[in-house]
Scaffold this motif. Structure first.
Motif, PDB file in Angstrom:
ATOM      1  N   ARG A   1     -39.747  60.341  11.234  1.00  0.00           N
ATOM      2  CA  ARG A   1     -39.265  60.313   9.857  1.00  0.00           C
ATOM      3  C   ARG A   1     -37.749  60.454   9.760  1.00  0.00           C
ATOM      4  O   ARG A   1     -37.181  60.153   8.733  1.00  0.00           O
ATOM      5  N   SER A   2     -37.102  60.910  10.799  1.00  0.00           N
ATOM      6  CA  SER A   2     -35.663  61.106  10.763  1.00  0.00           C
ATOM      7  C   SER A   2     -35.005  60.363  11.915  1.00  0.00           C
ATOM      8  O   SER A   2     -35.531  60.330  13.023  1.00  0.00           O
ATOM      9  N   SER A   3     -33.850  59.799  11.646  1.00  0.00           N
ATOM     10  CA  SER A   3     -33.155  59.050  12.690  1.00  0.00           C
ATOM     11  C   SER A   3     -32.593  59.955  13.779  1.00  0.00           C
ATOM     12  O   SER A   3     -32.256  59.485  14.851  1.00  0.00           O
ATOM     13  N   ARG A   4     -32.514  61.258  13.532  1.00  0.00           N
ATOM     14  CA  ARG A   4     -31.958  62.144  14.559  1.00  0.00           C
ATOM     15  C   ARG A   4     -32.862  62.224  15.790  1.00  0.00           C
ATOM     16  O   ARG A   4     -32.428  62.614  16.866  1.00  0.00           O
ATOM     17  N   PHE A   5     -34.136  61.872  15.649  1.00  0.00           N
ATOM     18  CA  PHE A   5     -35.046  61.860  16.785  1.00  0.00           C
ATOM     19  C   PHE A   5     -35.106  60.504  17.478  1.00  0.00           C
ATOM     20  O   PHE A   5     -35.669  60.378  18.555  1.00  0.00           O
ATOM     21  N   ALA A   6     -34.552  59.477  16.847  1.00  0.00           N
ATOM     22  CA  ALA A   6     -34.644  58.127  17.388  1.00  0.00           C
ATOM     23  C   ALA A   6     -33.877  57.987  18.708  1.00  0.00           C
ATOM     24  O   ALA A   6     -34.390  57.391  19.655  1.00  0.00           O
ATOM     25  N   TRP A   7     -32.667  58.513  18.765  1.00  0.00           N
ATOM     26  CA  TRP A   7     -31.881  58.369  19.991  1.00  0.00           C
ATOM     27  C   TRP A   7     -32.456  59.164  21.162  1.00  0.00           C
ATOM     28  O   TRP A   7     -32.552  58.628  22.275  1.00  0.00           O
ATOM     29  N   PRO A   8     -32.858  60.424  20.978  1.00  0.00           N
ATOM     30  CA  PRO A   8     -33.501  61.112  22.110  1.00  0.00           C
ATOM     31  C   PRO A   8     -34.768  60.388  22.586  1.00  0.00           C
ATOM     32  O   PRO A   8     -35.031  60.306  23.789  1.00  0.00           O
ATOM     33  N   LEU A   9     -35.528  59.836  21.642  1.00  0.00           N
ATOM     34  CA  LEU A   9     -36.718  59.068  22.015  1.00  0.00           C
ATOM     35  C   LEU A   9     -36.338  57.810  22.787  1.00  0.00           C
ATOM     36  O   LEU A   9     -36.976  57.464  23.784  1.00  0.00           O
ATOM     37  N   LEU A  10     -35.283  57.149  22.352  1.00  0.00           N
ATOM     38  CA  LEU A  10     -34.834  55.939  23.043  1.00  0.00           C
ATOM     39  C   LEU A  10     -34.360  56.259  24.458  1.00  0.00           C
ATOM     40  O   LEU A  10     -34.659  55.527  25.403  1.00  0.00           O
TER      41      LEU A  10
ATOM     42  N   CYS B   1     -46.455  54.634  32.253  1.00  0.00           N
ATOM     43  CA  CYS B   1     -45.005  54.662  32.040  1.00  0.00           C
ATOM     44  C   CYS B   1     -44.533  53.446  31.255  1.00  0.00           C
ATOM     45  O   CYS B   1     -43.656  53.570  30.386  1.00  0.00           O
ATOM     46  N   LEU B   2     -45.114  52.295  31.519  1.00  0.00           N
ATOM     47  CA  LEU B   2     -44.775  51.087  30.777  1.00  0.00           C
ATOM     48  C   LEU B   2     -45.128  51.252  29.300  1.00  0.00           C
ATOM     49  O   LEU B   2     -44.319  50.949  28.415  1.00  0.00           O
ATOM     50  N   GLY B   3     -46.320  51.766  29.027  1.00  0.00           N
ATOM     51  CA  GLY B   3     -46.742  51.982  27.636  1.00  0.00           C
ATOM     52  C   GLY B   3     -45.869  52.979  26.907  1.00  0.00           C
ATOM     53  O   GLY B   3     -45.474  52.757  25.753  1.00  0.00           O
ATOM     54  N   ILE B   4     -45.541  54.085  27.563  1.00  0.00           N
ATOM     55  CA  ILE B   4     -44.672  55.095  26.948  1.00  0.00           C
ATOM     56  C   ILE B   4     -43.292  54.510  26.687  1.00  0.00           C
ATOM     57  O   ILE B   4     -42.703  54.711  25.620  1.00  0.00           O
ATOM     58  N   SER B   5     -42.782  53.756  27.655  1.00  0.00           N
ATOM     59  CA  SER B   5     -41.448  53.186  27.537  1.00  0.00           C
ATOM     60  C   SER B   5     -41.344  52.195  26.383  1.00  0.00           C
ATOM     61  O   SER B   5     -40.464  52.303  25.520  1.00  0.00           O
ATOM     62  N   VAL B   6     -42.239  51.239  26.349  1.00  0.00           N
ATOM     63  CA  VAL B   6     -42.198  50.211  25.298  1.00  0.00           C
ATOM     64  C   VAL B   6     -42.588  50.808  23.944  1.00  0.00           C
ATOM     65  O   VAL B   6     -41.994  50.472  22.914  1.00  0.00           O
ATOM     66  N   GLY B   7     -43.551  51.727  23.944  1.00  0.00           N
ATOM     67  CA  GLY B   7     -43.932  52.382  22.691  1.00  0.00           C
ATOM     68  C   GLY B   7     -42.794  53.196  22.101  1.00  0.00           C
ATOM     69  O   GLY B   7     -42.550  53.169  20.892  1.00  0.00           O
ATOM     70  N   GLY B   8     -42.091  53.929  22.943  1.00  0.00           N
ATOM     71  CA  GLY B   8     -40.941  54.703  22.473  1.00  0.00           C
ATOM     72  C   GLY B   8     -39.839  53.810  21.947  1.00  0.00           C
ATOM     73  O   GLY B   8     -39.196  54.118  20.935  1.00  0.00           O
ATOM     74  N   LEU B   9     -39.612  52.679  22.621  1.00  0.00           N
ATOM     75  CA  LEU B   9     -38.625  51.706  22.132  1.00  0.00           C
ATOM     76  C   LEU B   9     -39.022  51.213  20.753  1.00  0.00           C
ATOM     77  O   LEU B   9     -38.189  51.153  19.840  1.00  0.00           O
ATOM     78  N   ALA B  10     -40.286  50.871  20.579  1.00  0.00           N
ATOM     79  CA  ALA B  10     -40.758  50.364  19.289  1.00  0.00           C
ATOM     80  C   ALA B  10     -40.574  51.403  18.189  1.00  0.00           C
ATOM     81  O   ALA B  10     -40.143  51.062  17.074  1.00  0.00           O
ATOM     82  N   LEU B  11     -40.881  52.660  18.467  1.00  0.00           N
ATOM     83  CA  LEU B  11     -40.706  53.708  17.464  1.00  0.00           C
ATOM     84  C   LEU B  11     -39.237  53.933  17.135  1.00  0.00           C
ATOM     85  O   LEU B  11     -38.873  54.114  15.973  1.00  0.00           O
ATOM     86  N   ALA B  12     -38.385  53.919  18.159  1.00  0.00           N
ATOM     87  CA  ALA B  12     -36.952  54.120  17.927  1.00  0.00           C
ATOM     88  C   ALA B  12     -36.362  52.983  17.103  1.00  0.00           C
ATOM     89  O   ALA B  12     -35.438  53.197  16.314  1.00  0.00           O
ATOM     90  N   MET B  13     -36.920  51.783  17.246  1.00  0.00           N
ATOM     91  CA  MET B  13     -36.408  50.631  16.498  1.00  0.00           C
ATOM     92  C   MET B  13     -36.661  50.743  14.991  1.00  0.00           C
ATOM     93  O   MET B  13     -36.110  49.968  14.232  1.00  0.00           O
ATOM     94  N   ASN B  14     -37.468  51.712  14.576  1.00  0.00           N
ATOM     95  CA  ASN B  14     -37.634  51.948  13.142  1.00  0.00           C
ATOM     96  C   ASN B  14     -36.359  52.497  12.517  1.00  0.00           C
ATOM     97  O   ASN B  14     -36.164  52.390  11.310  1.00  0.00           O
ATOM     98  N   HIS B  15     -35.491  53.108  13.340  1.00  0.00           N
ATOM     99  CA  HIS B  15     -34.278  53.727  12.832  1.00  0.00           C
ATOM    100  C   HIS B  15     -32.998  53.177  13.458  1.00  0.00           C
ATOM    101  O   HIS B  15     -31.912  53.427  12.941  1.00  0.00           O
ATOM    102  N   ILE B  16     -33.123  52.485  14.572  1.00  0.00           N
ATOM    103  CA  ILE B  16     -31.962  51.934  15.270  1.00  0.00           C
ATOM    104  C   ILE B  16     -32.084  50.420  15.220  1.00  0.00           C
ATOM    105  O   ILE B  16     -33.159  49.884  15.479  1.00  0.00           O
ATOM    106  N   PRO B  17     -31.002  49.695  14.893  1.00  0.00           N
ATOM    107  CA  PRO B  17     -31.085  48.238  14.859  1.00  0.00           C
ATOM    108  C   PRO B  17     -31.609  47.678  16.187  1.00  0.00           C
ATOM    109  O   PRO B  17     -31.309  48.207  17.268  1.00  0.00           O
TER     110      PRO B  17
ATOM    111  N   LEU C   1     -35.649  56.139  30.320  1.00  0.00           N
ATOM    112  CA  LEU C   1     -35.940  56.794  31.598  1.00  0.00           C
ATOM    113  C   LEU C   1     -37.329  56.427  32.104  1.00  0.00           C
ATOM    114  O   LEU C   1     -37.528  56.235  33.311  1.00  0.00           O
ATOM    115  N   PHE C   2     -38.291  56.311  31.187  1.00  0.00           N
ATOM    116  CA  PHE C   2     -39.618  55.840  31.597  1.00  0.00           C
ATOM    117  C   PHE C   2     -39.561  54.385  32.063  1.00  0.00           C
ATOM    118  O   PHE C   2     -40.338  53.982  32.926  1.00  0.00           O
ATOM    119  N   GLU C   3     -38.641  53.600  31.503  1.00  0.00           N
ATOM    120  CA  GLU C   3     -38.457  52.234  31.993  1.00  0.00           C
ATOM    121  C   GLU C   3     -38.029  52.258  33.453  1.00  0.00           C
ATOM    122  O   GLU C   3     -38.496  51.448  34.268  1.00  0.00           O
TER     123      GLU C   3
END
Length: 123
Positions: free
Chosen positions: A5-14, A43-59, A19-21
């Protein structure tokens, strides 16, 4: 629905996703066996899933470039640390520049504007 819900978590998630990548890329380079494949897939699922979630707040462009830069840097650093690749000053300097570029993308991304756009869209 946005899980983050907040962009402050997007970068740590990315960063964690990058790192999982590095983990799945290293495993892919080691050769997939039936014992390694489950770890690779997780690791592939976590990596791509985290990227997808971070893209909700990061271009998308910034997120993808940062994700690949983080993953590539970590993969090369791991390879140099384990002796799989040579560690010479030029390569180390280039990895530092790559990490600096990822940090530059972070500071230039304008997270506040992204959060404002999502609030205006009603998400």
């Amino acid at each position: 629905m946005r899980i983050i819900r907040s962009s402050r978590f997007a970068w740590p998630l990315l960063i964690a996703s990058g790192l999982f990548e590095a983990v799945w890329a290293t495993l892919l380079g080691a050769g997939l066996t039936w014992t390694i494949f489950p770890i690779f897939a997780i690791c592939l699922g976590i990596s791509v899933g985290g990227l997808a979630l971070a893209m909700n707040h990061i271009p998308a462009g910034t997120a993808y470039a940062s994700w690949t830069g983080i993953g590539a840097s970590a993969t090369v650093v791991w390879a140099m640390a384990t002796g799989a690749e040579a560690a010479d000053p030029r390569r180390i300097a280039l990895i530092i520049v790559l990490i600096g570029c990822v940090a530059g993308l972070h500071f230039a991304s304008g997270d506040d504007a992204s959060e404002d756009r999502s609030a205006q869209a009603g998400n």
